[in-house]
Design a protein around this motif. Structure first.
Motif, PDB file in Angstrom:
ATOM      1  N   SER A   1       0.818  -1.217   0.000  1.00 51.30           N
ATOM      2  CA  SER A   1       0.000   0.000   0.000  1.00 51.30           C
ATOM      3  C   SER A   1       0.849   1.263   0.000  1.00 51.30           C
ATOM      4  O   SER A   1       0.325   2.363   0.200  1.00 51.30           O
ATOM      5  N   GLY A   2       2.157   1.108  -0.183  1.00 50.65           N
ATOM      6  CA  GLY A   2       3.030   2.254  -0.366  1.00 50.65           C
ATOM      7  C   GLY A   2       4.006   2.545   0.747  1.00 50.65           C
ATOM      8  O   GLY A   2       4.923   3.352   0.575  1.00 50.65           O
ATOM      9  N   ALA A   3       3.850   1.918   1.919  1.00 49.30           N
ATOM     10  CA  ALA A   3       4.732   2.221   3.045  1.00 49.30           C
ATOM     11  C   ALA A   3       6.089   1.551   2.873  1.00 49.30           C
ATOM     12  O   ALA A   3       6.207   0.509   2.223  1.00 49.30           O
ATOM     13  N   VAL A   4       7.108   2.151   3.483  1.00 43.66           N
ATOM     14  CA  VAL A   4       8.375   1.465   3.670  1.00 43.66           C
ATOM     15  C   VAL A   4       8.343   0.835   5.056  1.00 43.66           C
ATOM     16  O   VAL A   4       7.641   1.315   5.952  1.00 43.66           O
ATOM     17  N   LEU A   5       9.111  -0.235   5.244  1.00 42.71           N
ATOM     18  CA  LEU A   5       8.873  -1.131   6.372  1.00 42.71           C
ATOM     19  C   LEU A   5      10.098  -1.342   7.246  1.00 42.71           C
ATOM     20  O   LEU A   5      11.220  -1.454   6.742  1.00 42.71           O
ATOM     21  N   ILE A   6       9.842  -1.460   8.548  1.00 45.03           N
ATOM     22  CA  ILE A   6      10.833  -1.988   9.480  1.00 45.03           C
ATOM     23  C   ILE A   6      10.245  -3.256  10.060  1.00 45.03           C
ATOM     24  O   ILE A   6       9.189  -3.228  10.703  1.00 45.03           O
ATOM     25  N   LEU A   7      10.910  -4.363   9.801  1.00 50.52           N
ATOM     26  CA  LEU A   7      10.499  -5.650  10.341  1.00 50.52           C
ATOM     27  C   LEU A   7      11.198  -5.897  11.668  1.00 50.52           C
ATOM     28  O   LEU A   7      12.308  -5.412  11.898  1.00 50.52           O
ATOM     29  N   ASN A   8      10.570  -6.704  12.505  1.00 45.51           N
ATOM     30  CA  ASN A   8      11.139  -6.995  13.817  1.00 45.51           C
ATOM     31  C   ASN A   8      10.822  -8.422  14.230  1.00 45.51           C
ATOM     32  O   ASN A   8       9.771  -8.961  13.900  1.00 45.51           O
ATOM     33  N   GLY A   9      11.763  -9.025  14.954  1.00 39.03           N
ATOM     34  CA  GLY A   9      11.541 -10.336  15.537  1.00 39.03           C
ATOM     35  C   GLY A   9      12.727 -10.707  16.407  1.00 39.03           C
ATOM     36  O   GLY A   9      13.712  -9.959  16.499  1.00 39.03           O
ATOM     37  N   ARG A  10      12.623 -11.870  17.040  1.00 42.25           N
ATOM     38  CA  ARG A  10      13.713 -12.332  17.908  1.00 42.25           C
ATOM     39  C   ARG A  10      14.570 -13.400  17.250  1.00 42.25           C
ATOM     40  O   ARG A  10      15.670 -13.686  17.727  1.00 42.25           O
ATOM     41  N   ASN A  11      14.069 -14.011  16.196  1.00 42.21           N
ATOM     42  CA  ASN A  11      14.788 -15.082  15.509  1.00 42.21           C
ATOM     43  C   ASN A  11      15.501 -14.495  14.291  1.00 42.21           C
ATOM     44  O   ASN A  11      14.854 -14.171  13.286  1.00 42.21           O
ATOM     45  N   PRO A  12      16.830 -14.346  14.342  1.00 41.24           N
ATOM     46  CA  PRO A  12      17.522 -13.658  13.240  1.00 41.24           C
ATOM     47  C   PRO A  12      17.421 -14.381  11.905  1.00 41.24           C
ATOM     48  O   PRO A  12      17.357 -13.737  10.852  1.00 41.24           O
ATOM     49  N   VAL A  13      17.400 -15.703  11.937  1.00 44.54           N
ATOM     50  CA  VAL A  13      17.326 -16.460  10.679  1.00 44.54           C
ATOM     51  C   VAL A  13      15.972 -16.255  10.008  1.00 44.54           C
ATOM     52  O   VAL A  13      15.882 -15.929   8.824  1.00 44.54           O
ATOM     53  N   ARG A  14      14.906 -16.427  10.778  1.00 41.55           N
ATOM     54  CA  ARG A  14      13.560 -16.272  10.212  1.00 41.55           C
ATOM     55  C   ARG A  14      13.308 -14.823   9.808  1.00 41.55           C
ATOM     56  O   ARG A  14      12.658 -14.549   8.788  1.00 41.55           O
ATOM     57  N   LEU A  15      13.816 -13.879  10.598  1.00 41.20           N
ATOM     58  CA  LEU A  15      13.636 -12.467  10.274  1.00 41.20           C
ATOM     59  C   LEU A  15      14.313 -12.123   8.957  1.00 41.20           C
ATOM     60  O   LEU A  15      13.741 -11.417   8.111  1.00 41.20           O
TER      61      LEU A  15
ATOM     62  N   ARG B   1      12.671 -10.741   5.512  1.00 42.21           N
ATOM     63  CA  ARG B   1      13.164  -9.509   4.872  1.00 42.21           C
ATOM     64  C   ARG B   1      13.471  -9.752   3.405  1.00 42.21           C
ATOM     65  O   ARG B   1      13.081  -8.963   2.530  1.00 42.21           O
ATOM     66  N   ARG B   2      14.153 -10.856   3.117  1.00 43.00           N
ATOM     67  CA  ARG B   2      14.496 -11.164   1.725  1.00 43.00           C
ATOM     68  C   ARG B   2      13.244 -11.430   0.896  1.00 43.00           C
ATOM     69  O   ARG B   2      13.150 -11.018  -0.272  1.00 43.00           O
ATOM     70  N   GLU B   3      12.285 -12.110   1.480  1.00 44.04           N
ATOM     71  CA  GLU B   3      11.042 -12.421   0.772  1.00 44.04           C
ATOM     72  C   GLU B   3      10.305 -11.140   0.375  1.00 44.04           C
ATOM     73  O   GLU B   3       9.849 -10.995  -0.764  1.00 44.04           O
ATOM     74  N   LEU B   4      10.187 -10.205   1.315  1.00 38.73           N
ATOM     75  CA  LEU B   4       9.471  -8.972   1.018  1.00 38.73           C
ATOM     76  C   LEU B   4      10.280  -8.072   0.080  1.00 38.73           C
ATOM     77  O   LEU B   4       9.705  -7.406  -0.787  1.00 38.73           O
ATOM     78  N   ALA B   5      11.586  -8.064   0.257  1.00 39.14           N
ATOM     79  CA  ALA B   5      12.425  -7.276  -0.646  1.00 39.14           C
ATOM     80  C   ALA B   5      12.342  -7.816  -2.073  1.00 39.14           C
ATOM     81  O   ALA B   5      12.291  -7.047  -3.044  1.00 39.14           O
TER      82      ALA B   5
END
Length: 273
Positions: A32-46, A50-54
């Motif tokens: 919908s046009g926003a830029v994103l900051i993702l967050n989580g505790r699991n670095p691998v899954r995060l 990130r790569r999937e959305l990028a």
């Protein structure tokens, strides 16, 4: 930043967005046009998210942080501001659920579940508040329909989700003249990732209790409703027909509501245990 869509030029942070509803909410905000900051505790899954959305063409950064620790939240907000210079949307989605009766729960497990739901919303907001006030932005707390009338085997989770709903109302009053939007979304039964786990009485991760598939919305459907709530800057959104029924019964026929819950507790134990 994207120059198209209802959130063009906006910066959105969704906590607990490495998976599940948080991931899909971030995805819809990005589409919908926003830029994103993702967050989580699991670095691998995060990083996978990130790569999937990028790869889907979204502008996204990520930050590993435990939102029950204020220092982590301060670093998370610093990451957002360092990357994009501002913050417009905060969705406090990260939380832990449970599958245990109160009498059986270890005190530290109760506290862990409660902390994740309460301080997991309070700390990110405290760190982000100056930036959100500057942008006259939007804060959405993710609650649950189980906070509307309680749910056996979910005492700490229900208490935490009810707390954030009341927090949203209080902040809406305290900061009424600032232009900052505070809303709460009560989500209903939702399809979960296959590896979704909740805590049992001893704090061990276990699968979530049975939920009839016909009662469940997809994560994408729920994310779409959350994003529409943000776009409309609504004070409260209750998702699902069951949620609206709970509100109706709890408000006007509370004894009937308790009778229904107690009856299902006896007859449909697998629904809770």
């Amino acid at each position: 930043m994207s120059d198209t869509g209802p959130f063009a030029g906006k910066v959105a942070l969704v906590t607990g967005s490495e998976s599940g509803i948080g991931r899909e909410t971030a995805r819809v905000l990005g589409e919908s046009g926003a830029v994103l900051i993702l967050n989580g505790r699991n670095p691998v899954r995060l990083e996978q998210t990130r790569r999937e959305l990028a790869a889907a063409g979204l502008h996204v950064v990520s930050c590993v942080a435990d939102v029950t620790r204020y220092a982590d939240c301060a670093r998370l907000i610093d990451t957002a501001i360092g990357a994009f210079g501002r913050l417009d949307i905060l969705v406090t989605n990260a939380s832990i659920s449970q599958r245990a009766y109160f009498a059986d729960m270890q005190p530290e497990v109760f506290r862990e579940v409660l902390d994740s739901n309460v301080y997991g919303s309070v700390y990110p907001l405290k760190a982000a508040l100056p930036h959100l006030l500057r942008s006259r932005g939007s804060v959405t707390f993710i609650s649950s329909i189980s906070a509307l009338n309680g749910m056996p085997s979910g005492s700490a989770y229900c208490a935490g989700k009810a707390a954030v709903a009341n927090l949203a109302h209080t902040l809406r009053l305290e900061l009424a003249d600032t232009g900052l939007h505070f809303g709460v979304v009560h989500i209903g039964f939702t399809q979960n990732d296959a590896d979704k786990r909740v805590l049992d009485a001893a704090g061990r991760p276990v699968p979530i209790a049975h939920r009839p598939p016909r009662w469940q919305k997809t994560q994408r459907e729920v994310a779409g409703l959350i994003v529409d709530h943000i776009r409309r800057r609504r004070p409260r959104t209750v998702i699902s027909a069951l949620g609206h029924l709970i509100v109706l019964v709890h408000t006007w026929f509370p004894r009937l509501g308790d009778w229904i819950v107690l009856t299902t507790t006896r007859r449909l134990k697998h629904f809770y245990e």
